[in-house]
Write a protein that holds these residues in place. Structure first.
Motif, PDB file in Angstrom:
ATOM      1  N   ARG A 192       0.818  -1.224   0.000  1.00 46.06           N
ATOM      2  CA  ARG A 192       0.000   0.000   0.000  1.00 46.06           C
ATOM      3  C   ARG A 192       0.843   1.261   0.000  1.00 46.06           C
ATOM      4  O   ARG A 192       0.849   2.043   0.937  1.00 46.06           O
ATOM      5  CB  ARG A 192      -0.924   0.034   1.204  1.00 46.06           C
ATOM      6  N   ARG A 193       1.535   1.475  -1.080  1.00 41.00           N
ATOM      7  CA  ARG A 193       2.350   2.676  -1.205  1.00 41.00           C
ATOM      8  C   ARG A 193       1.502   3.922  -1.378  1.00 41.00           C
ATOM      9  O   ARG A 193       1.842   4.972  -0.885  1.00 41.00           O
ATOM     10  CB  ARG A 193       3.289   2.537  -2.398  1.00 41.00           C
ATOM     11  N   ASN A 194       0.409   3.842  -2.089  1.00 42.92           N
ATOM     12  CA  ASN A 194      -0.356   5.035  -2.457  1.00 42.92           C
ATOM     13  C   ASN A 194      -1.776   4.991  -1.906  1.00 42.92           C
ATOM     14  O   ASN A 194      -2.735   5.072  -2.650  1.00 42.92           O
ATOM     15  CB  ASN A 194      -0.419   5.179  -3.979  1.00 42.92           C
ATOM     16  N   GLN A 195      -1.919   4.890  -0.604  1.00 50.17           N
ATOM     17  CA  GLN A 195      -3.262   4.888  -0.049  1.00 50.17           C
ATOM     18  C   GLN A 195      -3.819   6.305  -0.061  1.00 50.17           C
ATOM     19  O   GLN A 195      -3.176   7.232   0.439  1.00 50.17           O
ATOM     20  CB  GLN A 195      -3.256   4.387   1.392  1.00 50.17           C
ATOM     21  N   PRO A 196      -4.991   6.480  -0.648  1.00 47.42           N
ATOM     22  CA  PRO A 196      -5.564   7.825  -0.638  1.00 47.42           C
ATOM     23  C   PRO A 196      -6.010   8.203   0.769  1.00 47.42           C
ATOM     24  O   PRO A 196      -6.518   7.378   1.521  1.00 47.42           O
ATOM     25  CB  PRO A 196      -6.755   7.715  -1.589  1.00 47.42           C
ATOM     26  N   LYS A 197      -5.787   9.449   1.111  1.00 48.77           N
ATOM     27  CA  LYS A 197      -6.204   9.934   2.426  1.00 48.77           C
ATOM     28  C   LYS A 197      -7.699  10.231   2.384  1.00 48.77           C
ATOM     29  O   LYS A 197      -8.198  10.779   1.406  1.00 48.77           O
ATOM     30  CB  LYS A 197      -5.446  11.205   2.780  1.00 48.77           C
ATOM     31  N   PRO A 198      -8.423   9.861   3.434  1.00 45.43           N
ATOM     32  CA  PRO A 198      -9.855  10.165   3.438  1.00 45.43           C
ATOM     33  C   PRO A 198     -10.053  11.676   3.473  1.00 45.43           C
ATOM     34  O   PRO A 198      -9.351  12.399   4.168  1.00 45.43           O
ATOM     35  CB  PRO A 198     -10.370   9.501   4.718  1.00 45.43           C
ATOM     36  N   ARG A 199     -11.009  12.121   2.687  1.00 44.30           N
ATOM     37  CA  ARG A 199     -11.289  13.550   2.630  1.00 44.30           C
ATOM     38  C   ARG A 199     -12.174  13.941   3.798  1.00 44.30           C
ATOM     39  O   ARG A 199     -13.148  13.260   4.101  1.00 44.30           O
ATOM     40  CB  ARG A 199     -11.956  13.900   1.318  1.00 44.30           C
ATOM     41  N   ARG A 200     -11.825  15.029   4.411  1.00 47.42           N
ATOM     42  CA  ARG A 200     -12.641  15.479   5.539  1.00 47.42           C
ATOM     43  C   ARG A 200     -13.722  16.433   5.030  1.00 47.42           C
ATOM     44  O   ARG A 200     -13.544  17.119   4.023  1.00 47.42           O
ATOM     45  CB  ARG A 200     -11.782  16.132   6.603  1.00 47.42           C
ATOM     46  N   ALA A 201     -14.798  16.437   5.731  1.00 48.32           N
ATOM     47  CA  ALA A 201     -15.930  17.286   5.345  1.00 48.32           C
ATOM     48  C   ALA A 201     -15.565  18.748   5.565  1.00 48.32           C
ATOM     49  O   ALA A 201     -14.778  19.067   6.464  1.00 48.32           O
ATOM     50  CB  ALA A 201     -17.157  16.918   6.168  1.00 48.32           C
ATOM     51  N   PRO A 202     -16.123  19.649   4.781  1.00 41.51           N
ATOM     52  CA  PRO A 202     -15.831  21.072   4.987  1.00 41.51           C
ATOM     53  C   PRO A 202     -16.402  21.555   6.317  1.00 41.51           C
ATOM     54  O   PRO A 202     -17.351  20.984   6.866  1.00 41.51           O
ATOM     55  CB  PRO A 202     -16.497  21.757   3.801  1.00 41.51           C
ATOM     56  N   ASP A 203     -15.819  22.616   6.815  1.00 43.00           N
ATOM     57  CA  ASP A 203     -16.229  23.204   8.083  1.00 43.00           C
ATOM     58  C   ASP A 203     -17.690  23.672   7.984  1.00 43.00           C
ATOM     59  O   ASP A 203     -18.062  24.381   7.035  1.00 43.00           O
ATOM     60  CB  ASP A 203     -15.308  24.392   8.399  1.00 43.00           C
ATOM     61  N   PRO A 204     -18.543  23.274   8.927  1.00 45.03           N
ATOM     62  CA  PRO A 204     -19.959  23.671   8.868  1.00 45.03           C
ATOM     63  C   PRO A 204     -20.170  25.190   8.856  1.00 45.03           C
ATOM     64  O   PRO A 204     -21.095  25.691   8.220  1.00 45.03           O
ATOM     65  CB  PRO A 204     -20.573  23.057  10.126  1.00 45.03           C
ATOM     66  N   LYS A 205     -19.291  25.948   9.529  1.00 44.03           N
ATOM     67  CA  LYS A 205     -19.425  27.410   9.531  1.00 44.03           C
ATOM     68  C   LYS A 205     -19.149  27.970   8.134  1.00 44.03           C
ATOM     69  O   LYS A 205     -19.836  28.898   7.684  1.00 44.03           O
ATOM     70  CB  LYS A 205     -18.463  28.027  10.537  1.00 44.03           C
ATOM     71  N   ALA A 206     -18.150  27.387   7.445  1.00 45.33           N
ATOM     72  CA  ALA A 206     -17.839  27.841   6.086  1.00 45.33           C
ATOM     73  C   ALA A 206     -18.977  27.494   5.140  1.00 45.33           C
ATOM     74  O   ALA A 206     -19.316  28.280   4.249  1.00 45.33           O
ATOM     75  CB  ALA A 206     -16.530  27.207   5.605  1.00 45.33           C
ATOM     76  N   VAL A 207     -19.601  26.342   5.337  1.00 46.62           N
ATOM     77  CA  VAL A 207     -20.737  25.947   4.504  1.00 46.62           C
ATOM     78  C   VAL A 207     -21.903  26.905   4.730  1.00 46.62           C
ATOM     79  O   VAL A 207     -22.578  27.323   3.778  1.00 46.62           O
ATOM     80  CB  VAL A 207     -21.156  24.481   4.795  1.00 46.62           C
ATOM     81  N   ALA A 208     -22.121  27.285   5.981  1.00 47.36           N
ATOM     82  CA  ALA A 208     -23.211  28.217   6.292  1.00 47.36           C
ATOM     83  C   ALA A 208     -22.955  29.584   5.643  1.00 47.36           C
ATOM     84  O   ALA A 208     -23.882  30.221   5.116  1.00 47.36           O
ATOM     85  CB  ALA A 208     -23.362  28.364   7.797  1.00 47.36           C
ATOM     86  N   ARG A 209     -21.690  30.060   5.668  1.00 48.02           N
ATOM     87  CA  ARG A 209     -21.361  31.349   5.027  1.00 48.02           C
ATOM     88  C   ARG A 209     -21.613  31.286   3.521  1.00 48.02           C
ATOM     89  O   ARG A 209     -22.136  32.229   2.931  1.00 48.02           O
ATOM     90  CB  ARG A 209     -19.909  31.709   5.304  1.00 48.02           C
ATOM     91  N   GLU A 210     -21.239  30.160   2.916  1.00 49.26           N
ATOM     92  CA  GLU A 210     -21.462  30.000   1.474  1.00 49.26           C
ATOM     93  C   GLU A 210     -22.954  29.930   1.167  1.00 49.26           C
ATOM     94  O   GLU A 210     -23.410  30.459   0.150  1.00 49.26           O
ATOM     95  CB  GLU A 210     -20.764  28.741   0.950  1.00 49.26           C
ATOM     96  N   ALA A 211     -23.733  29.277   2.026  1.00 51.77           N
ATOM     97  CA  ALA A 211     -25.173  29.158   1.806  1.00 51.77           C
ATOM     98  C   ALA A 211     -25.848  30.531   1.871  1.00 51.77           C
ATOM     99  O   ALA A 211     -26.850  30.765   1.178  1.00 51.77           O
ATOM    100  CB  ALA A 211     -25.781  28.210   2.830  1.00 51.77           C
ATOM    101  N   GLU A 212     -25.307  31.447   2.680  1.00 50.06           N
ATOM    102  CA  GLU A 212     -25.867  32.812   2.760  1.00 50.06           C
ATOM    103  C   GLU A 212     -25.781  33.520   1.407  1.00 50.06           C
ATOM    104  O   GLU A 212     -26.673  34.281   1.045  1.00 50.06           O
ATOM    105  CB  GLU A 212     -25.110  33.630   3.810  1.00 50.06           C
ATOM    106  N   ASP A 213     -24.691  33.255   0.674  1.00 45.48           N
ATOM    107  CA  ASP A 213     -24.514  33.901  -0.626  1.00 45.48           C
ATOM    108  C   ASP A 213     -25.359  33.258  -1.717  1.00 45.48           C
ATOM    109  O   ASP A 213     -25.452  33.794  -2.816  1.00 45.48           O
ATOM    110  CB  ASP A 213     -23.037  33.850  -1.045  1.00 45.48           C
ATOM    111  N   LEU A 214     -25.949  32.109  -1.434  1.00 42.21           N
ATOM    112  CA  LEU A 214     -26.698  31.357  -2.442  1.00 42.21           C
ATOM    113  C   LEU A 214     -28.206  31.389  -2.209  1.00 42.21           C
ATOM    114  O   LEU A 214     -28.917  30.469  -2.601  1.00 42.21           O
ATOM    115  CB  LEU A 214     -26.213  29.905  -2.457  1.00 42.21           C
ATOM    116  N   LYS A 215     -28.731  32.440  -1.589  1.00 38.58           N
ATOM    117  CA  LYS A 215     -30.173  32.513  -1.303  1.00 38.58           C
ATOM    118  C   LYS A 215     -31.012  32.553  -2.568  1.00 38.58           C
ATOM    119  O   LYS A 215     -32.180  32.208  -2.543  1.00 38.58           O
ATOM    120  CB  LYS A 215     -30.471  33.713  -0.429  1.00 38.58           C
ATOM    121  N   ALA A 216     -30.415  32.948  -3.678  1.00 39.34           N
ATOM    122  CA  ALA A 216     -31.161  33.023  -4.940  1.00 39.34           C
ATOM    123  C   ALA A 216     -31.478  31.629  -5.485  1.00 39.34           C
ATOM    124  O   ALA A 216     -32.398  31.473  -6.287  1.00 39.34           O
ATOM    125  CB  ALA A 216     -30.363  33.817  -5.982  1.00 39.34           C
ATOM    126  N   VAL A 217     -30.763  30.616  -5.036  1.00 37.99           N
ATOM    127  CA  VAL A 217     -31.017  29.250  -5.492  1.00 37.99           C
ATOM    128  C   VAL A 217     -32.204  28.710  -4.701  1.00 37.99           C
ATOM    129  O   VAL A 217     -32.169  28.626  -3.470  1.00 37.99           O
ATOM    130  CB  VAL A 217     -29.764  28.356  -5.287  1.00 37.99           C
TER     131      VAL A 217
END
Length: 159
Positions: free
Chosen positions: A115-140
């Motif tokens: 296992r030379r090249n095991q992919p690292k598990p991706r971590r979920a984005p920060d919930p606060k950053a997701v909330a900030r991005e969702a504020e900018d997307l109210k038109a959707v």
């Protein structure tokens, strides 16, 4: 005053070529590309569960053509049966890589892979950053689409 000549740095792979060649030759590999390019040769699906361990060449008999080698594969756990069923495909791909009928059989050894090249598990984005991005997307209007776009935006800004 004389200027020093240009410094010619050599890649580490060139400097260590003889060391690696000797190590691979002891395992029966004429070229290390079978090991280093295994995922390209065997395919991603097969290479995820097995790797070449060594090649066993039969002793040449004088006056007889050289017999093909046996490729020994290290296979992870219960996938050995699947790899055994795929042996014809693997042999075809390996021989196509070599350009001649170099390998005639496969032998399977069950063991954990290196296992030379095991992919690292991706971590979920920060919930606060997701909330900030969702504020900018109210038109959707679509809630699911807005949430997905917010997660994507937060992931992109994190990287």
């Amino acid at each position: 005053m004389s200027r020093p000549g240009p410094i010619s740095a050599k890649p580490l792979s060139i400097l260590l070529n003889d060391v690696f060649s000797d190590a691979y030759a002891k395992q029966g590999f004429a070229a290390r590309e079978l090991v280093t390019r295994w995922s390209e040769i065997a395919g991603e699906r097969i290479a995820a569960y097995c790797e070449p361990l060594k090649m066993q060449w039969p002793r040449p008999v004088e006056g007889q053509p050289q017999e093909p080698a046996t490729l020994v594969l290290r296979v992870e756990g219960p996938m050995a049966l699947e790899i055994q069923h795929s042996s014809d495909v693997i042999l075809e791909r390996v021989n196509r890589f070599f350009g001649w009928h170099a390998v005639g059989r496969l032998t399977i050894r069950q063991a954990p892979l290196s296992r030379r090249n095991q992919p690292k598990p991706r971590r979920a984005p920060d919930p606060k950053a997701v909330a900030r991005e969702a504020e900018d997307l109210k038109a959707v209007e679509d809630e699911d689409l807005r949430a997905a776009l917010a997660r994507l935006g937060a992931s992109i800004k994190r990287n």
